[in-house]
Design a protein around this motif. Structure first.
Motif, PDB file in Angstrom:
ATOM      1  N   UNK A 208     -83.741  28.945 -24.608  1.00 28.01           N
ATOM      2  CA  UNK A 208     -83.430  30.273 -24.062  1.00 28.01           C
ATOM      3  C   UNK A 208     -84.681  30.915 -23.460  1.00 28.01           C
ATOM      4  N   UNK A 209     -85.793  30.802 -24.172  1.00 29.79           N
ATOM      5  CA  UNK A 209     -87.052  31.370 -23.675  1.00 29.79           C
ATOM      6  C   UNK A 209     -87.467  30.693 -22.374  1.00 29.79           C
ATOM      7  N   UNK A 210     -87.266  29.381 -22.309  1.00 28.27           N
ATOM      8  CA  UNK A 210     -87.618  28.639 -21.106  1.00 28.27           C
ATOM      9  C   UNK A 210     -86.781  29.102 -19.917  1.00 28.27           C
ATOM     10  N   UNK A 211     -85.458  29.238 -20.122  1.00 30.05           N
ATOM     11  CA  UNK A 211     -84.583  29.668 -19.035  1.00 30.05           C
ATOM     12  C   UNK A 211     -84.900  31.096 -18.605  1.00 30.05           C
ATOM     13  N   UNK A 212     -85.212  31.952 -19.583  1.00 33.15           N
ATOM     14  CA  UNK A 212     -85.543  33.342 -19.268  1.00 33.15           C
ATOM     15  C   UNK A 212     -86.796  33.420 -18.402  1.00 33.15           C
ATOM     16  N   UNK A 213     -87.771  32.560 -18.709  1.00 31.60           N
ATOM     17  CA  UNK A 213     -89.008  32.558 -17.921  1.00 31.60           C
ATOM     18  C   UNK A 213     -88.760  32.105 -16.486  1.00 31.60           C
ATOM     19  N   UNK A 214     -87.654  31.370 -16.285  1.00 28.87           N
ATOM     20  CA  UNK A 214     -87.297  30.886 -14.947  1.00 28.87           C
ATOM     21  C   UNK A 214     -86.310  31.816 -14.248  1.00 28.87           C
ATOM     22  N   UNK A 215     -85.923  32.899 -14.939  1.00 30.55           N
ATOM     23  CA  UNK A 215     -84.978  33.844 -14.355  1.00 30.55           C
ATOM     24  C   UNK A 215     -83.545  33.370 -14.394  1.00 30.55           C
ATOM     25  N   UNK A 216     -83.260  32.393 -15.246  1.00 30.15           N
ATOM     26  CA  UNK A 216     -81.910  31.826 -15.367  1.00 30.15           C
ATOM     27  C   UNK A 216     -81.198  32.498 -16.537  1.00 30.15           C
ATOM     28  N   UNK A 217     -80.025  33.080 -16.277  1.00 30.53           N
ATOM     29  CA  UNK A 217     -79.296  33.814 -17.319  1.00 30.53           C
ATOM     30  C   UNK A 217     -77.924  33.228 -17.603  1.00 30.53           C
ATOM     31  N   UNK A 218     -77.512  32.213 -16.871  1.00 26.44           N
ATOM     32  CA  UNK A 218     -76.178  31.637 -17.092  1.00 26.44           C
ATOM     33  C   UNK A 218     -76.106  30.908 -18.432  1.00 26.44           C
ATOM     34  N   UNK A 219     -74.955  31.010 -19.068  1.00 28.31           N
ATOM     35  CA  UNK A 219     -74.742  30.326 -20.342  1.00 28.31           C
ATOM     36  C   UNK A 219     -74.254  28.903 -20.063  1.00 28.31           C
ATOM     37  N   UNK A 220     -74.936  27.914 -20.633  1.00 31.32           N
ATOM     38  CA  UNK A 220     -74.575  26.509 -20.428  1.00 31.32           C
ATOM     39  C   UNK A 220     -74.624  25.772 -21.754  1.00 31.32           C
ATOM     40  N   UNK A 221     -74.161  24.514 -21.747  1.00 28.78           N
ATOM     41  CA  UNK A 221     -74.230  23.686 -22.944  1.00 28.78           C
ATOM     42  C   UNK A 221     -75.671  23.470 -23.389  1.00 28.78           C
ATOM     43  N   UNK A 222     -76.583  23.634 -22.431  1.00 28.62           N
ATOM     44  CA  UNK A 222     -78.014  23.455 -22.711  1.00 28.62           C
ATOM     45  C   UNK A 222     -78.490  24.379 -23.828  1.00 28.62           C
ATOM     46  N   UNK A 223     -77.847  25.567 -23.945  1.00 28.28           N
ATOM     47  CA  UNK A 223     -78.253  26.528 -24.973  1.00 28.28           C
ATOM     48  C   UNK A 223     -77.085  26.916 -25.892  1.00 28.28           C
ATOM     49  N   UNK A 224     -75.982  26.181 -25.785  1.00 26.62           N
ATOM     50  CA  UNK A 224     -74.860  26.426 -26.684  1.00 26.62           C
ATOM     51  C   UNK A 224     -75.162  25.768 -28.030  1.00 26.62           C
ATOM     52  N   UNK A 225     -75.105  26.540 -29.109  1.00 33.81           N
ATOM     53  CA  UNK A 225     -75.547  26.050 -30.417  1.00 33.81           C
ATOM     54  C   UNK A 225     -74.764  24.825 -30.874  1.00 33.81           C
ATOM     55  N   UNK A 226     -73.443  24.852 -30.727  1.00 32.24           N
ATOM     56  CA  UNK A 226     -72.641  23.701 -31.159  1.00 32.24           C
ATOM     57  C   UNK A 226     -72.985  22.453 -30.346  1.00 32.24           C
ATOM     58  N   UNK A 227     -73.161  22.640 -29.033  1.00 33.01           N
ATOM     59  CA  UNK A 227     -73.509  21.502 -28.174  1.00 33.01           C
ATOM     60  C   UNK A 227     -74.875  20.939 -28.534  1.00 33.01           C
ATOM     61  N   UNK A 228     -75.799  21.826 -28.846  1.00 33.88           N
ATOM     62  CA  UNK A 228     -77.146  21.387 -29.200  1.00 33.88           C
ATOM     63  C   UNK A 228     -77.134  20.671 -30.546  1.00 33.88           C
ATOM     64  N   UNK A 229     -76.321  21.155 -31.483  1.00 39.58           N
ATOM     65  CA  UNK A 229     -76.202  20.468 -32.777  1.00 39.58           C
ATOM     66  C   UNK A 229     -75.729  19.031 -32.574  1.00 39.58           C
ATOM     67  N   UNK A 230     -74.733  18.875 -31.719  1.00 41.10           N
ATOM     68  CA  UNK A 230     -74.226  17.536 -31.436  1.00 41.10           C
ATOM     69  C   UNK A 230     -75.299  16.683 -30.762  1.00 41.10           C
ATOM     70  N   UNK A 231     -76.014  17.279 -29.831  1.00 46.59           N
ATOM     71  CA  UNK A 231     -77.063  16.570 -29.098  1.00 46.59           C
ATOM     72  C   UNK A 231     -78.134  16.046 -30.050  1.00 46.59           C
ATOM     73  N   UNK A 232     -78.569  16.897 -30.987  1.00 49.04           N
ATOM     74  CA  UNK A 232     -79.606  16.483 -31.932  1.00 49.04           C
ATOM     75  C   UNK A 232     -79.079  15.413 -32.885  1.00 49.04           C
TER      76      UNK A 232
END
Length: 273
Positions: A208-232
């Motif tokens: 989230x901090x990385x996207x904010x620094x880039x001015x990106x505010x859209x919600x994606x699987x990249x920062x969705x907690x359930x998706x990230x849990x699965x990814x890890x």
């Protein structure tokens, strides 16, 4: 009003060694207002005098590395007249080494930074790491000593750079959901592959901090907690499947992660030997 402390670092070389030592010590003290003043390449009486004039304006603790006996004595005398404590961070290590080796020191300023074979090896390792960052130059990745793999934002690149500075040829390959691992990675024989992972909560925060620094505010699987849990979970199963050692970097600094990787390399070399 909170008290402000001044620390002065006086070095006859680049000051990197001195800064590293003092920063490591300062990390043990939180909640204090400290201003650090650095004076590098102090190799003449005039340069030392100018440095000490600054110290007199903002009195504080002085740490120094001066191998020239004359300059060292001048600094000690001036600090004494100002009633300022000064610490020679090299005195005890050099004295003990001299006693252990049975020889006297050469009093050569900046000797630890001379261009020797080890220095050239570090430069070569750094160039290798830059060329093999983020899955690049896969055709020569087998020349790496260690390959770091992990999901996005698991500190692979900075850890590789730190390892390269220590002379270790390090490469890294990102693990992207849905993408097949390159065969050169799964079939690597020479390099040691190490998996890095982060707790899902921590990883979402970092992303989230990385996207904010880039001015990106859209919600994606990249920062969705359930998706990230699965990814890890998938990446950790992958590490286990290939029998790759893995490191939880959730609460580790880059230096701590690199130290853990170097320990794994040492264990591997000893086992192979």
């Amino acid at each position: 009003m909170e008290q402000k402390f001044h620390i002065h670092l006086v070095s006859d070389a680049t000051g990197e060694t001195l800064n590293a030592i003092v920063n490591a010590a300062m990390a043990q003290f939180e909640g204090v207002d400290v201003q650090v003043h650095s004076y590098a390449l102090v190799r003449s009486e005039h340069q030392l005098q100018r440095s000490m004039d600054h110290v007199a304006i903002s009195p504080g603790l002085v740490f120094f590395t001066l191998v020239n006996p004359r300059l060292r004595e001048m600094l000690l005398t001036r600090c004494g007249s100002l009633n300022i404590t000064c610490v020679d961070v090299m005195e005890r290590p050099v004295a003990e080494l001299s006693k252990f080796l049975g020889i006297t020191e050469t009093h050569r300023p900046g000797g630890q930074h001379e261009v020797d074979q080890r220095y050239l090896a570090r430069i070569e390792a750094l160039n290798f790491t830059i060329q093999h960052d983020d899955g690049q130059s896969l055709d020569t990745i087998h020349d790496a000593e260690v390959i770091l793999v992990g999901a996005s934002r698991t500190s692979k690149t900075p850890t590789c750079v730190y390892l390269a500075i220590r002379g270790i040829r390090a490469a890294n390959v990102p693990l992207v959901p849905g993408m097949v691992l390159p065969p050169v990675l799964t079939g690597a024989k020479g390099p040691m592959v190490v998996g890095l992972w982060v707790s899902p909560d921590r990883l979402v925060q970092v992303r989230r901090n990385r996207l904010a620094s880039m001015g990106e505010e859209r919600s994606t699987n990249y920062i969705d907690l359930d998706s990230v849990r699965t990814e890890i979970a998938v990446t950790r199963k992958l590490f286990e499947h290939h029998d790759w050692p893995q490191i939880d970097v959730s609460r580790r600094s880059i230096e701590e992660t690199a130290a853990a990787v170097m320990n794994l390399l040492t264990e591997r070399r000893e086992k192979n030997a």
